[in-house]
Motif scaffolding. Structure first.
Motif, PDB file in Angstrom:
ATOM      1  N   VAL A 162       0.654  -1.148  -0.070  1.00 65.84           N
ATOM      2  CA  VAL A 162       0.012  -0.106   0.152  1.00 65.84           C
ATOM      3  C   VAL A 162       1.001   1.406   0.099  1.00 65.84           C
ATOM      4  N   ALA A 163       1.915   1.227   0.824  1.00 63.53           N
ATOM      5  CA  ALA A 163       2.691   2.367   0.849  1.00 63.53           C
ATOM      6  C   ALA A 163       3.415   2.689  -0.285  1.00 63.53           C
ATOM      7  N   THR A 164       4.005   1.709  -1.264  1.00 57.32           N
ATOM      8  CA  THR A 164       4.645   1.552  -2.369  1.00 57.32           C
ATOM      9  C   THR A 164       3.345   2.226  -3.522  1.00 57.32           C
ATOM     10  N   GLU A 165       2.598   1.855  -3.458  1.00 57.83           N
ATOM     11  CA  GLU A 165       1.407   2.265  -4.397  1.00 57.83           C
ATOM     12  C   GLU A 165       1.104   3.719  -4.252  1.00 57.83           C
ATOM     13  N   LEU A 166       0.969   4.260  -2.823  1.00 55.15           N
ATOM     14  CA  LEU A 166       0.737   5.806  -2.580  1.00 55.15           C
ATOM     15  C   LEU A 166       1.611   6.377  -2.990  1.00 55.15           C
ATOM     16  N   VAL A 167       3.102   6.028  -2.801  1.00 50.27           N
ATOM     17  CA  VAL A 167       3.915   6.786  -3.147  1.00 50.27           C
ATOM     18  C   VAL A 167       4.199   6.830  -4.488  1.00 50.27           C
ATOM     19  N   SER A 168       4.226   5.840  -5.262  1.00 47.09           N
ATOM     20  CA  SER A 168       4.149   5.676  -6.586  1.00 47.09           C
ATOM     21  C   SER A 168       3.284   6.633  -7.523  1.00 47.09           C
ATOM     22  N   ASN A 169       2.013   6.763  -6.741  1.00 46.05           N
ATOM     23  CA  ASN A 169       1.205   7.845  -7.395  1.00 46.05           C
ATOM     24  C   ASN A 169       1.638   9.188  -7.310  1.00 46.05           C
ATOM     25  N   VAL A 170       2.185   9.580  -6.180  1.00 47.22           N
ATOM     26  CA  VAL A 170       2.838  10.918  -6.085  1.00 47.22           C
ATOM     27  C   VAL A 170       4.044  11.069  -7.176  1.00 47.22           C
ATOM     28  N   LEU A 171       4.668  10.277  -7.425  1.00 48.86           N
ATOM     29  CA  LEU A 171       5.879  10.349  -8.278  1.00 48.86           C
ATOM     30  C   LEU A 171       5.205  10.496  -9.603  1.00 48.86           C
ATOM     31  N   ARG A 172       4.110   9.721  -9.964  1.00 47.74           N
ATOM     32  CA  ARG A 172       3.572   9.758 -11.383  1.00 47.74           C
ATOM     33  C   ARG A 172       3.013  10.963 -11.670  1.00 47.74           C
ATOM     34  N   HIS A 173       2.305  11.595 -10.478  1.00 49.53           N
ATOM     35  CA  HIS A 173       1.424  12.565 -10.896  1.00 49.53           C
ATOM     36  C   HIS A 173       1.460  13.909 -10.171  1.00 49.53           C
ATOM     37  N   ALA A 174       1.903  13.981  -9.025  1.00 53.60           N
ATOM     38  CA  ALA A 174       2.339  15.356  -8.163  1.00 53.60           C
ATOM     39  C   ALA A 174       3.824  15.601  -8.550  1.00 53.60           C
ATOM     40  N   GLY A 175       4.714  14.503  -8.334  1.00 48.26           N
ATOM     41  CA  GLY A 175       6.073  15.063  -8.595  1.00 48.26           C
ATOM     42  C   GLY A 175       6.558  16.024  -7.609  1.00 48.26           C
ATOM     43  N   THR A 176       6.078  15.879  -6.473  1.00 51.88           N
ATOM     44  CA  THR A 176       6.454  17.044  -5.272  1.00 51.88           C
ATOM     45  C   THR A 176       7.125  16.073  -4.073  1.00 51.88           C
ATOM     46  N   GLU A 177       7.745  16.889  -3.296  1.00 48.90           N
ATOM     47  CA  GLU A 177       8.031  16.192  -1.865  1.00 48.90           C
ATOM     48  C   GLU A 177       6.853  15.766  -1.079  1.00 48.90           C
ATOM     49  N   MET A 178       7.118  14.721  -0.374  1.00 50.19           N
ATOM     50  CA  MET A 178       5.968  13.963   0.111  1.00 50.19           C
ATOM     51  C   MET A 178       6.516  13.379   1.578  1.00 50.19           C
ATOM     52  N   GLU A 179       5.491  13.531   2.469  1.00 48.15           N
ATOM     53  CA  GLU A 179       5.432  12.925   3.710  1.00 48.15           C
ATOM     54  C   GLU A 179       4.657  11.510   3.985  1.00 48.15           C
ATOM     55  N   VAL A 180       5.530  10.658   4.230  1.00 45.51           N
ATOM     56  CA  VAL A 180       4.967   9.311   4.562  1.00 45.51           C
ATOM     57  C   VAL A 180       4.619   9.068   5.866  1.00 45.51           C
TER      58      VAL A 180
END
Length: 247
Positions: A162-180
């Motif tokens: 689940v963590a992998t998919e949520l982070v991958s979604n950010v990389l594909r669409h937002a392309g911003t810094e993220m907080e997990v």
């Protein structure tokens, strides 16, 4: 009574937030309380404790904002809202309005923090990551270690995916810094990823399309299939996508 007559002093206590309220809560000032609590929720605390020792109220109807805010807090992953240091007159009004049955109360803010599941840094872990491909492995590592530490070994693989998919979604669409972040309560693990991108995620696929999936929503279909619940909450600088895994 004007909204500015309601005072809110906010204190961070590790991973929790204490809001010390003073002044008068009435129908005019209740929106100010709502705004203060929502601003605190945007930081994803494990619990918000409203210390109402110095709070007065002019109208019982204004107290209905409290269960509404508690329900809103419950919609956030791993968050909760409680009351502390309730004076006798206010306690009587809370009983009359049935608020006391909907919002937990404690004698002091410290007692609320001690008794609330996940009400300390031990019940939540966070990691800020840049928008790079190795962010997925860092997120898996964070969530996997949290599962082992908290006794969620049985769902560790699911939580890491689940963590992998949520982070991958950010990389594909937002392309911003993220907080997990990973948080726990008694029987559930909450995984969330906050980014600074615009727009809200949606499931891919088309009705009747069978196995044909839209690439931009495939990860969320996996998340939806593996978790008890998931959702997206807008925040002033982006959004938080969260998912809950039952142990």
């Amino acid at each position: 009574m004007r909204a500015e007559d309601l005072r809110a002093r906010i204190e961070r206590r590790g991973d929790a937030t204490v809001v010390r309220l003073g002044g008068v809560l009435d129908v005019d000032s209740s929106p100010a309380l709502r705004s203060a609590v929502l601003a605190c929720l945007a930081t994803e605390p494990s619990v918000i404790v409203l210390d109402v020792a110095e709070l007065r109220h002019d109208d019982d109807v204004a107290l209905t904002v409290l269960p509404a805010l508690a329900q809103h807090a419950a919609a956030w992953p791993g968050s909760a809202m409680t009351l502390a240091a309730v004076p006798p007159q206010l306690a009587s009004a809370l009983d009359r309005m049935a608020v006391a049955r909907l919002v937990p109360t404690y004698p002091t803010a410290d007692a609320a923090l001690a008794d609330t599941a996940g009400g300390s840094a031990a019940g939540r872990v966070r990691l800020t990551l840049p928008p790079l491909m190795d962010a997925t492995s860092a997120a898996r590592h964070l969530v996997g270690r949290a599962c082992l530490r908290w006794g969620f070994d049985r769902v560790r693989d699911i939580a890491e995916l689940v963590a992998t998919e949520l982070v991958s979604n950010v990389l594909r669409h937002a392309g911003t810094e993220m907080e997990v972040a990973a948080a726990r309560d008694r029987r559930q693990l909450h995984v969330s990823v906050r980014d600074r991108g615009p727009g809200m995620p949606r499931l891919g696929g088309r009705p009747g399309a069978g196995a044909t999936l839209r690439e931009d929503g495939r990860g969320l279909l996996v998340v939806s299939a593996l978790t008890r619940a998931w959702g997206c909450i807008p925040v002033p600088d982006g959004k938080v996508v969260w998912a809950t895994v039952a142990n």
